[in-house]
Scaffold this active site. Structure first.
Site, short mmCIF file in Angstrom:
data_model
loop_
_atom_site.label_atom_id
_atom_site.label_comp_id
_atom_site.label_asym_id
_atom_site.label_seq_id
_atom_site.Cartn_x
_atom_site.Cartn_y
_atom_site.Cartn_z
N SER A 36 41.04 38.08 25.70
CA SER A 36 41.76 39.07 24.89
C SER A 36 40.91 39.72 23.82
CB SER A 36 42.99 38.42 24.24
OG SER A 36 42.61 37.33 23.42
N ASP A 324 45.33 39.53 13.63
CA ASP A 324 46.50 38.72 13.95
C ASP A 324 46.06 37.25 13.95
OD1 ASP A 324 45.24 38.24 16.39
OD2 ASP A 324 46.67 39.37 17.59
N HIS A 327 42.71 37.20 16.50
CA HIS A 327 41.72 38.24 16.76
C HIS A 327 41.22 38.93 15.50
CE1 HIS A 327 44.40 37.94 20.34
NE2 HIS A 327 43.23 37.84 20.94
#
Length: 360
Positions: A36, A324, A327
């Site tokens: 991600s 977040d 990340h």
């Protein structure tokens, strides 16, 4: 704030100057494998547990929410700009036609080195899946260029960036499984690196000759891990980062072994944890003020739950290390990528810098 604005301006000027100096990208193509951190939309059509296709994700990205786990550009987006590409490399989900000649981003949220990693999150394109996707893309490149020799000549000039392994610890070893009871940190790192080694041989067999292997990051410093641990005034959870460092040391050694085993290829190691450690040790040098709390999220450190749809994030996003619970912010990605193209590049890559790797 003025300092941050000046930094943004300087970075923009440098990027524009770089584009003027090179009429074309430093390399003809760029392929990305990972999770991600660098997913630029491959998660959008997958029935996974969490897809960032809503605001405030993408709040600072020109196209808004695209499936990037960031407020703006992710790390490879910025690298692509430094390499001189006019457009971002497309995600595999959207790649088609002659666009694939400039590369494809296969990175998918939840992916890890092991196939089992991320499965609890839903449908994930594993590292194995990403290599199969690349094999298909290579076959399409052969069709476009007319024969295998032409495709091989093209592919050997490309850069291949692999950034995977964080989820093998975050979701597996320290997450939802009992792997930490089955393996010592040393044995688990051995398992990961042995699997990684085979994947790199597969990539080599499909034409890759210039490969960047990124070490895992300091996930013990993420708001997610901090929020799951006992309250502490420390910036990081030490035992988590110790395990990650064992993996990184072994991955760096693997790079040396691969360079010996494949003399017609070049492998280099990117020390992602060193960059992040610098930001933690001296955040103010780069305009950061908040190092342990996420800009958007819920719970302690904003690390217990993901940023939710239409949630109002922090306004001073350039002052936060984390966007977040998991990340980094776009601001961190800009700093981390810029170091790979600066006079400091040799401090964060071994044995070749990206600029050296990009040379014909």
């Amino acid at each position: 704030m003025a300092f941050q604005s000046d930094c943004k301006l300087i970075m923009l000027v440098l990027l524009l100057a770089l584009k003027q100096l090179i009429a074309k990208p430093l390399v003809p193509c760029f392929f990305v494998f990972g999770d991600s951190v660098n997913d630029n939309g491959n998660n959008v059509n997958l029935p996974s547990a969490f897809r960032p296709v809503f605001l405030p994700y993408g709040i600072d990205f020109p196209d808004g929410p695209t499936g990037r786990y960031s407020n703006g550009r992710n790390f490879v987006d910025v690298v692509e700009q430094f390499l001189g590409f006019d457009n971002f490399i497309p995600p595999y989900a959207n790649a088609s036609g002659r666009d694939i000649l400039q590369g494809v981003n296969y990175a998918c949220a939840g992916a890890g080195i092991l196939d089992r990693t991320g499965k609890q999150l839903g449908n994930v394109a594993t590292f194995t899946d990403q290599l199969k996707q690349h094999q298909y893309i290579v076959s399409e490149i052969v069709k476009i260029l007319g024969d295998e020799n032409s495709a091989a000549f093209h592919l050997k000039k490309c850069l291949y960036y692999v950034d995977i392994g964080n989820n093998d610890y975050l979701a597996n070893y320290f997450g939802y499984t009992n792997l930490s009871q089955q393996y010592t940190p040393e044995l688990y790192a051995n398992l990961l690196v042995e699997t990684y080694s085979q994947k790199m041989k597969d990539l080599y067999n499909h034409g890759a000759r210039k490969m960047i292997l990124s070490g895992a990051n300091l996930i013990g410093c993420t708001p997610s891990v901090l929020a799951r641990s006992l309250p502490t005034f420390s910036q990081c959870i030490g035992y988590v980062n110790v395990a990650m460092q064992i993996f990184n040391d072994k991955l760096k050694s693997l790079v040396g072994d691969l360079n010996k085993h494949f003399p017609d290829a070049k492998f280099t190691y990117r020390d992602a944890s060193a960059v992040f450690q610098e930001l933690l040790d001296n955040p103010s040098l780069h305009g950061f003020k908040v190092t342990t709390t996420a800009c958007c999220g819920h719970g302690w450190k904003h690390g217990r739950f993901n940023c939710q749809k239409n949630q109002i994030p922090c306004k001073n996003r350039d002052e936060y290390l984390f966007w977040d619970p998991y990340h980094p912010t776009e601001a961190v990605n800009v700093v981390a990528a810029s170091k790979l193209f600066s006079d400091e590049a040799e401090l964060f890559t071994y044995p070749f810098t990206i600029s050296q790797l990009a040379q014909p």
